[in-house]
Design an enzyme around this catalytic site. Structure first.
Site, PDB file in Angstrom:
ATOM      1  N   GLY A 219       0.825  -1.194   0.000  1.00  0.00           N
ATOM      2  CA  GLY A 219       0.000   0.000   0.000  1.00  0.00           C
ATOM      3  C   GLY A 219       0.866   1.252   0.000  1.00  0.00           C
ATOM      4  O   GLY A 219       2.068   1.204   0.271  1.00  0.00           O
ATOM      5  N   CYS A 220       0.243   2.387  -0.309  1.00  0.00           N
ATOM      6  CA  CYS A 220       0.999   3.643  -0.398  1.00  0.00           C
ATOM      7  C   CYS A 220       1.491   4.104   0.978  1.00  0.00           C
ATOM      8  O   CYS A 220       2.678   4.409   1.148  1.00  0.00           O
ATOM      9  CB  CYS A 220       0.153   4.720  -1.065  1.00  0.00           C
ATOM     10  SG  CYS A 220      -1.554   4.824  -0.480  1.00  0.00           S
ATOM     11  N   TYR A 221       0.605   4.143   1.965  1.00  0.00           N
ATOM     12  CA  TYR A 221       1.051   4.521   3.315  1.00  0.00           C
ATOM     13  C   TYR A 221       2.124   3.563   3.830  1.00  0.00           C
ATOM     14  O   TYR A 221       3.165   4.011   4.334  1.00  0.00           O
ATOM     15  CB  TYR A 221      -0.133   4.539   4.283  1.00  0.00           C
ATOM     16  CG  TYR A 221      -1.057   5.723   4.164  1.00  0.00           C
ATOM     17  CD1 TYR A 221      -0.596   7.030   4.308  1.00  0.00           C
ATOM     18  CD2 TYR A 221      -2.427   5.543   3.944  1.00  0.00           C
ATOM     19  CE1 TYR A 221      -1.447   8.114   4.201  1.00  0.00           C
ATOM     20  CE2 TYR A 221      -3.292   6.620   3.842  1.00  0.00           C
ATOM     21  CZ  TYR A 221      -2.805   7.906   3.976  1.00  0.00           C
ATOM     22  OH  TYR A 221      -3.660   8.977   3.881  1.00  0.00           O
ATOM     23  N   THR A 223       4.301   1.893   2.226  1.00  0.00           N
ATOM     24  CA  THR A 223       5.567   2.143   1.540  1.00  0.00           C
ATOM     25  C   THR A 223       6.287   3.334   2.147  1.00  0.00           C
ATOM     26  O   THR A 223       7.483   3.260   2.479  1.00  0.00           O
ATOM     27  CB  THR A 223       5.318   2.379   0.039  1.00  0.00           C
ATOM     28  OG1 THR A 223       4.810   1.177  -0.548  1.00  0.00           O
ATOM     29  CG2 THR A 223       6.596   2.786  -0.678  1.00  0.00           C
ATOM     30  N   SER A 224       5.576   4.442   2.308  1.00  0.00           N
ATOM     31  CA  SER A 224       6.214   5.659   2.818  1.00  0.00           C
ATOM     32  C   SER A 224       6.670   5.501   4.261  1.00  0.00           C
ATOM     33  O   SER A 224       7.609   6.182   4.698  1.00  0.00           O
ATOM     34  CB  SER A 224       5.247   6.851   2.704  1.00  0.00           C
ATOM     35  OG  SER A 224       4.140   6.701   3.581  1.00  0.00           O
TER      36      SER A 224
END
Length: 416
Positions: A219-221, A223-224
């Site tokens: 997911g994007c969150y 990953t960051s």
């Protein structure tokens, strides 16, 4: 390898540092970007370990499969091509020399030309959209699955076994199928595939991804957040308690479906917290941190929706392990990612900014000392549709197909 200086967002963070054994000097100077002549250690841990602590970015080709010859065409299917991540896959693949799209599905847009759905891509020579039930995979080598979670498991289970698959939904990210059922509200419909799936956080799972048939794109969150935190947790530089994450995303992170809460008049002129204590990315983040720590990690995570198209910032507050300084965190992240093309630490007090990664596969990050003693603040930014989704998916498929990992991904950020 020289460390390239990267700009910040214009605003400068105030960094307060106390001298540590004379190393930091005046407390008016930022620690970030200072390179020590000798390795610093916390206990027996060398903080300047060479290269990634997880896998080597220099190994560009799969050891088990012969790499495709230069110019060989690899045939791609994009499932769910009418969503934001599907469109981003198509945009990025426009510059890929060996991946060529042969099948595109979009049930609600079946029969339409892709350029009529996304006019900005009208110049691309693409097949007509079809329903998934009508898709022919006999002329396909690999699949990007960009379907909503909950619909993906049975579809992937029905695909021919020869296909390499990168799934951008959340359906194969959680190893524990009972945990999946708890957070997603229904039982896992392909548990036999869940055991096969490899979690695709590329910089940290590279060697596993090379040999995978099915990769669960993160997911994007997650990953960051995991890119900065996993190396620090693994190295025992931060405590496992009191990890607080304040994250913000552009509206494209909510998908392209028509939703009242995402209307311009609902979103504009405001910041909107959502999924408080119950966001489905929480177990994914905790799974990665728990693996790194080899003991259970629980986080406090609150996401927010921002009135912007794309971009994501995660501000992470951590408590330092005994004897560790914020500078130690920076130096360890720098040594971990110094050979990585897509993860960069900013120099000095420069602040990572979402506008400086838009349209790119980069993650920019930096570390700051909190005014509360013993704590540090980490800021990490990505484009949620690229490094947070489609760009990382292409990074993974490149590895799976034995190609250079950066092939087709060397887009520079758009600015302004």
């Amino acid at each position: 390898m020289a460390f390239t200086t990267l700009g910040g967002c214009g605003a400068q963070a105030s960094v307060r540092l106390a001298p540590q054994n004379g190393i930091l000097g005046s407390n008016s100077k930022p620690f970030a970007g200072i390179i020590l002549k000798k390795p610093q250690q916390v206990g027996s841990l060398p903080l300047r370990a060479r290269g990634s602590i997880f896998s080597s970015p220099r190994r560009l080709f799969s050891p088990k499969a012969a790499a495709p010859k230069s110019g060989d065409s690899i045939r791609i299917a994009v499932l769910g091509a009418s969503g934001y991540t599907g469109a981003e896959i198509v945009r990025i693949l426009a510059n890929h020399p060996q991946f060529h799209i042969k099948v595109m599905t979009a049930d609600r847009k079946a029969g339409e030309q892709f350029g009529s759905v996304f006019p900005h891509l009208i110049t691309q020579d693409l097949p007509r959209l079809v329903a998934i039930k009508d898709a022919d995979f006999s002329d396909v080598d690999a699949v990007f699955c960009c379907l909503p979670h909950g619909t993906t498991q049975e579809i992937i289970k029905s695909l021919p076994r020869h296909l390499k698959i990168v799934d951008l939904s959340a359906d194969f990210r959680l190893r524990d199928i009972n945990e999946y059922a708890e957070w997603y509200g229904h039982s896992h419909r392909a548990p036999e595939l869940q055991g096969e799936a490899v979690y695709g956080l590329t910089e940290l799972k590279r060697d596993d991804i090379r040999n995978a048939r099915l990769v669960a794109n993160p997911g994007c969150y997650p990953t960051s957040i995991q890119l900065p935190l996993v190396p620090l947790v693994k190295a025992k530089l931060i405590k496992l308690t009191n990890i607080i994450i304040d994250a913000k995303s552009g509206v494209s992170g909510a998908g392209r479906g028509a939703k009242e809460a995402n209307l311009y008049t609902e979103i504009a002129e405001g910041i909107h917290a959502y999924g408080i204590t119950s966001h489905r990315h929480v177990p994914e983040i905790e799974q990665g941190l728990t693996d790194a720590a080899e003991s259970k990690v629980t986080i406090s995570f609150t996401p927010h929706l921002m009135c912007m198209k794309r971009g994501m910032q995660s501000t992470v507050y951590v408590e330092l392990a005994s004897g560790v300084t914020p500078r130690d965190l920076y130096e360890h992240l720098k040594s971990t990612y110094e050979n990585e093309e897509f993860v960069k630490l900013l120099h000095g007090s420069n602040v990572p900014c979402t506008s400086h990664v838009v349209g790119s596969n980069y993650c920019f990050m930096n570390v700051y000392e909190d005014r509360i003693p013993g704590r540090a603040i980490i800021i990490s930014v990505i484009d949620n549709l690229v490094k947070g989704a489609s760009g990382q998916a292409l990074q993974n498929l490149n590895l799976m197909m034995g190609l250079p990992e950066n092939m087709g991904l060397q887009y520079q950020p758009l600015f302004p």
